[in-house]
Scaffold this motif. Structure first.
Motif, PDB file in Angstrom:
ATOM      1  N   ARG A   1       1.020  -1.220   0.004  1.00  0.00           N
ATOM      2  CA  ARG A   1      -0.047  -0.010   0.042  1.00  0.00           C
ATOM      3  C   ARG A   1       0.821   1.384   0.019  1.00  0.00           C
ATOM      4  NH1 ARG A   1      -5.411  -1.451   1.486  1.00  0.00           N
ATOM      5  NH2 ARG A   1      -6.068   0.894   1.903  1.00  0.00           N
ATOM      6  N   VAL A   2       1.577   1.438  -0.907  1.00  0.00           N
ATOM      7  CA  VAL A   2       2.715   2.532  -0.952  1.00  0.00           C
ATOM      8  C   VAL A   2       2.913   3.012  -2.574  1.00  0.00           C
ATOM      9  CG1 VAL A   2       4.728   1.209  -0.700  1.00  0.00           C
ATOM     10  CG2 VAL A   2       4.874   3.518  -0.141  1.00  0.00           C
ATOM     11  N   GLU A   3       2.875   3.928  -2.960  1.00  0.00           N
ATOM     12  CA  GLU A   3       3.042   4.546  -4.070  1.00  0.00           C
ATOM     13  C   GLU A   3       4.303   5.769  -3.882  1.00  0.00           C
ATOM     14  OE1 GLU A   3      -0.482   5.762  -5.611  1.00  0.00           O
ATOM     15  OE2 GLU A   3      -1.014   3.973  -6.324  1.00  0.00           O
ATOM     16  N   PRO A   4       4.898   6.166  -5.260  1.00  0.00           N
ATOM     17  CA  PRO A   4       4.569   5.915  -6.450  1.00  0.00           C
ATOM     18  C   PRO A   4       5.596   4.655  -6.957  1.00  0.00           C
ATOM     19  CG  PRO A   4       6.267   7.571  -6.556  1.00  0.00           C
ATOM     20  CD  PRO A   4       5.626   7.373  -5.053  1.00  0.00           C
ATOM     21  N   GLU A   5       4.898   3.609  -7.723  1.00  0.00           N
ATOM     22  CA  GLU A   5       5.519   2.651  -7.951  1.00  0.00           C
ATOM     23  C   GLU A   5       6.676   2.546  -8.684  1.00  0.00           C
ATOM     24  OE1 GLU A   5       4.344  -1.397 -10.997  1.00  0.00           O
ATOM     25  OE2 GLU A   5       2.708   0.071 -10.418  1.00  0.00           O
ATOM     26  N   GLU A   6       7.140   3.419  -9.582  1.00  0.00           N
ATOM     27  CA  GLU A   6       8.220   3.574 -10.024  1.00  0.00           C
ATOM     28  C   GLU A   6       9.572   4.139  -9.353  1.00  0.00           C
ATOM     29  OE1 GLU A   6       6.440   7.821 -10.688  1.00  0.00           O
ATOM     30  OE2 GLU A   6       5.851   5.676 -10.726  1.00  0.00           O
ATOM     31  N   LEU A   7       9.061   4.416  -8.142  1.00  0.00           N
ATOM     32  CA  LEU A   7      10.468   4.773  -6.983  1.00  0.00           C
ATOM     33  C   LEU A   7      10.332   3.738  -5.760  1.00  0.00           C
ATOM     34  CD1 LEU A   7       9.691   8.507  -7.100  1.00  0.00           C
ATOM     35  CD2 LEU A   7      11.451   7.525  -8.102  1.00  0.00           C
ATOM     36  N   VAL A   8       9.249   3.265  -5.636  1.00  0.00           N
ATOM     37  CA  VAL A   8       9.203   2.305  -4.162  1.00  0.00           C
ATOM     38  C   VAL A   8       9.991   1.127  -4.403  1.00  0.00           C
ATOM     39  CG1 VAL A   8       7.821   0.656  -3.125  1.00  0.00           C
ATOM     40  CG2 VAL A   8       6.855   3.019  -3.736  1.00  0.00           C
TER      41      VAL A   8
ATOM     42  N   ALA B   1       4.664 -12.188 -11.061  1.00  0.00           N
ATOM     43  CA  ALA B   1       4.236 -11.569 -12.406  1.00  0.00           C
ATOM     44  C   ALA B   1       3.501 -10.377 -11.934  1.00  0.00           C
ATOM     45  CB  ALA B   1       3.406 -12.363 -13.113  1.00  0.00           C
ATOM     46  N   GLY B   2       2.932 -10.204 -10.488  1.00  0.00           N
ATOM     47  CA  GLY B   2       1.924  -9.108 -10.126  1.00  0.00           C
ATOM     48  C   GLY B   2       3.019  -8.171  -9.367  1.00  0.00           C
ATOM     49  N   LEU B   3       4.103  -8.288  -9.429  1.00  0.00           N
ATOM     50  CA  LEU B   3       5.220  -7.164  -8.696  1.00  0.00           C
ATOM     51  C   LEU B   3       6.134  -6.612  -9.591  1.00  0.00           C
ATOM     52  CD1 LEU B   3       6.545 -10.082  -6.155  1.00  0.00           C
ATOM     53  CD2 LEU B   3       4.609  -8.330  -5.520  1.00  0.00           C
ATOM     54  N   GLY B   4       6.619  -5.570  -9.154  1.00  0.00           N
ATOM     55  CA  GLY B   4       7.639  -4.859 -10.014  1.00  0.00           C
ATOM     56  C   GLY B   4       8.949  -5.394 -10.129  1.00  0.00           C
ATOM     57  N   ALA B   5       9.870  -4.708 -10.765  1.00  0.00           N
ATOM     58  CA  ALA B   5      11.242  -5.295 -11.199  1.00  0.00           C
ATOM     59  C   ALA B   5      12.018  -5.640 -10.139  1.00  0.00           C
ATOM     60  CB  ALA B   5      11.804  -4.427 -12.275  1.00  0.00           C
ATOM     61  N   TRP B   6      11.629  -4.960  -9.000  1.00  0.00           N
ATOM     62  CA  TRP B   6      12.385  -5.071  -7.747  1.00  0.00           C
ATOM     63  C   TRP B   6      12.246  -6.315  -7.233  1.00  0.00           C
ATOM     64  CZ3 TRP B   6       9.569  -7.107  -3.703  1.00  0.00           C
ATOM     65  CH2 TRP B   6       8.434  -6.806  -3.895  1.00  0.00           C
TER      66      TRP B   6
ATOM     67  N   ARG C   1      -1.928   4.404   9.733  1.00  0.00           N
ATOM     68  CA  ARG C   1      -1.001   4.380   8.372  1.00  0.00           C
ATOM     69  C   ARG C   1      -1.291   5.700   7.771  1.00  0.00           C
ATOM     70  NH1 ARG C   1      -3.649  -0.532   7.554  1.00  0.00           N
ATOM     71  NH2 ARG C   1      -2.633  -2.515   8.099  1.00  0.00           N
ATOM     72  N   PRO C   2      -0.101   6.506   7.585  1.00  0.00           N
ATOM     73  CA  PRO C   2      -0.366   7.523   7.059  1.00  0.00           C
ATOM     74  C   PRO C   2       0.122   7.578   5.182  1.00  0.00           C
ATOM     75  CG  PRO C   2       1.920   7.291   7.705  1.00  0.00           C
ATOM     76  CD  PRO C   2       1.271   6.197   8.085  1.00  0.00           C
ATOM     77  N   ALA C   3      -1.293   7.243   4.869  1.00  0.00           N
ATOM     78  CA  ALA C   3      -1.396   7.194   3.341  1.00  0.00           C
ATOM     79  C   ALA C   3      -1.454   8.338   2.657  1.00  0.00           C
ATOM     80  CB  ALA C   3      -2.457   6.427   3.099  1.00  0.00           C
ATOM     81  N   ARG C   4      -1.249   8.695   1.542  1.00  0.00           N
ATOM     82  CA  ARG C   4      -1.110  10.000   0.690  1.00  0.00           C
ATOM     83  C   ARG C   4      -1.567   9.626  -0.483  1.00  0.00           C
ATOM     84  NH1 ARG C   4       2.164  13.066  -2.375  1.00  0.00           N
ATOM     85  NH2 ARG C   4       1.395  15.365  -2.380  1.00  0.00           N
ATOM     86  N   THR C   5      -2.827  10.233  -1.183  1.00  0.00           N
ATOM     87  CA  THR C   5      -3.106  10.114  -2.551  1.00  0.00           C
ATOM     88  C   THR C   5      -2.032  10.743  -3.359  1.00  0.00           C
ATOM     89  OG1 THR C   5      -5.303  10.355  -1.962  1.00  0.00           O
ATOM     90  CG2 THR C   5      -4.776  10.869  -4.276  1.00  0.00           C
ATOM     91  N   GLY C   6      -1.458   9.983  -4.304  1.00  0.00           N
ATOM     92  CA  GLY C   6      -0.238  10.452  -5.083  1.00  0.00           C
ATOM     93  C   GLY C   6       1.028   9.892  -4.715  1.00  0.00           C
ATOM     94  N   GLY C   7       0.914   9.078  -3.271  1.00  0.00           N
ATOM     95  CA  GLY C   7       2.258   8.388  -2.893  1.00  0.00           C
ATOM     96  C   GLY C   7       3.059   9.261  -1.951  1.00  0.00           C
ATOM     97  N   VAL C   8       4.358   8.804  -1.688  1.00  0.00           N
ATOM     98  CA  VAL C   8       5.091   9.294  -1.002  1.00  0.00           C
ATOM     99  C   VAL C   8       5.447  10.519  -1.460  1.00  0.00           C
ATOM    100  CG1 VAL C   8       7.488   9.338   0.178  1.00  0.00           C
ATOM    101  CG2 VAL C   8       6.072   7.214  -0.151  1.00  0.00           C
ATOM    102  N   ARG C   9       6.015  11.660  -0.770  1.00  0.00           N
ATOM    103  CA  ARG C   9       6.016  12.901  -1.052  1.00  0.00           C
ATOM    104  C   ARG C   9       7.700  13.125  -0.406  1.00  0.00           C
ATOM    105  NH1 ARG C   9       4.123  18.987   0.351  1.00  0.00           N
ATOM    106  NH2 ARG C   9       5.189  20.204  -1.295  1.00  0.00           N
ATOM    107  N   ILE C  10       8.601  13.025  -1.511  1.00  0.00           N
ATOM    108  CA  ILE C  10       9.987  13.519  -1.095  1.00  0.00           C
ATOM    109  C   ILE C  10      10.290  14.920  -1.987  1.00  0.00           C
ATOM    110  CG2 ILE C  10      12.280  13.087  -1.020  1.00  0.00           C
ATOM    111  CD1 ILE C  10      11.524  10.195  -0.298  1.00  0.00           C
TER     112      ILE C  10
END
Length: 313
Positions: free
Chosen positions: A52-59, A95-100, A263-272
């Motif tokens: 339950r964490v985004e953005p997928e391309e950075l996580v 198959a349901g997971l990212g490249a990580w 849990r501290p969720a955020r629409t749009g995912g983690v903000r750094i």
């Protein structure tokens, strides 16, 4: 006292970020409204997994960075609270997971799900270890809350916002919202491996994590926009029931306690993100980690350190 950096927030994200910045040569102070043992981090089940964490391309990158740190810390589990434990993610495939996922050692698909050996963290012990490491490098953790960023900015050139759910009002950021998680702690009837079965579309999840000192943590829930910190008896009964369907011996286990965290969720995912502050100061945000604060803590801390370093501070 004048400092290079003040980190606001004393959960696992704030402490890890503070330690990373201090070990990079910054003079750091950590301000926390509450003691670490009273934060959401302290009640987490704390299995490493991008949940339950985004953005997928950075996580993925953040998670793998953290995994490498936890793998090293697992050499001293009594001291760090980190162990490498085997278990199964039911109804999950690579198959349901990212490249990580391809970089995780020993990850394999079985008839019951995805089997892996992952970091499982005893959070009270780990938070204590983080505080001790901070003290060893000269970083103080102060019991101090804020209502705006002007206060820490008056004492440090860089302020790092690791306030989690508090960022909703402090920033303010209406995209931040709670996802309520309820757990039941029971005496472990002899279970040595973790298990999860989580449907992202459901508020009810099923998992159990064996922890030291004879404890087994049962879960759970993922109730969006629910601010209640009071354990619900019917929810607790349902949690035990779901876990007992997987391991029947759980049904007779003595209940030790109940936990609730938001849990501290955020629409749009983690903000750094870095933002200027008045007087040539710098504000770096690091929040919105949802249910994966432990999983991405070290990766996000390194990302923050990169922003601070690029600003020449």
């Amino acid at each position: 006292m004048s400092s290079d950096v003040i980190v606001v927030g004393g959960g696992v994200t704030g402490l890890t970020t503070g330690l990373t910045l201090a070990e990079a040569g910054n003079l750091v102070r950590v301000w926390s409204r509450e003691a670490a043992e009273s934060t959401t981090s302290a009640v987490a089940g704390a299995l490493w997994w991008p949940y339950r964490v985004e953005p997928e391309e950075l996580v993925g990158e953040w998670s793998l960075t953290s995994y490498q740190v936890y793998e090293e810390l697992a050499a001293k589990p009594e001291e760090t609270g980190v162990r490498l434990v085997g278990g199964v993610h039911a109804d999950t495939s690579p198959a349901g997971l990212g490249a990580w996922a391809a970089e995780l050692p020993g990850l394999r698909e079985t008839a019951t799900g995805l089997r892996a050996v992952l970091p499982l963290i005893d959070m009270p012990v780990h938070l204590r270890w983080l505080r001790e490491r901070l003290a060893a490098v000269g970083t103080t953790v102060e019991n101090r809350g804020i209502t705006d960023f002007a206060e820490p900015a008056s004492e440090a050139g860089v302020v790092v916002n690791c306030t989690g759910l508090g960022a909703r009002e402090l920033v303010p950021d209406a995209a931040v919202r709670p996802v309520r998680g309820q757990l039941v702690v029971v005496e472990n009837p002899g279970i040595e491996e973790w298990y999860t079965a989580a449907d992202p579309a459901s508020s009810a999840t099923t998992y159990f994590f064996p922890q030291p000192r004879g404890r087994l943590i049962l879960g759970g829930t993922a109730e969006e926009d629910d601010w209640s910190l009071t354990p619900d008896p019917r929810t607790a009964e349902a949690i035990v029931g779901r876990c007992a369907e997987v391991r029947p011996e759980i049904a007779g286990a003595r209940v030790i306690g109940h936990r609730v965290g938001l849990r501290p969720a955020r629409t749009g995912g983690v903000r750094i993100e870095a933002k200027p502050l008045p007087g040539d100061g710098l504000l770096v945000h690091n929040y919105g980690h949802g249910g994966a604060g432990v999983t991405v803590a070290w990766g996000c801390a390194e990302a923050v350190a990169g922003l601070v370093g690029r600003e020449g501070r």
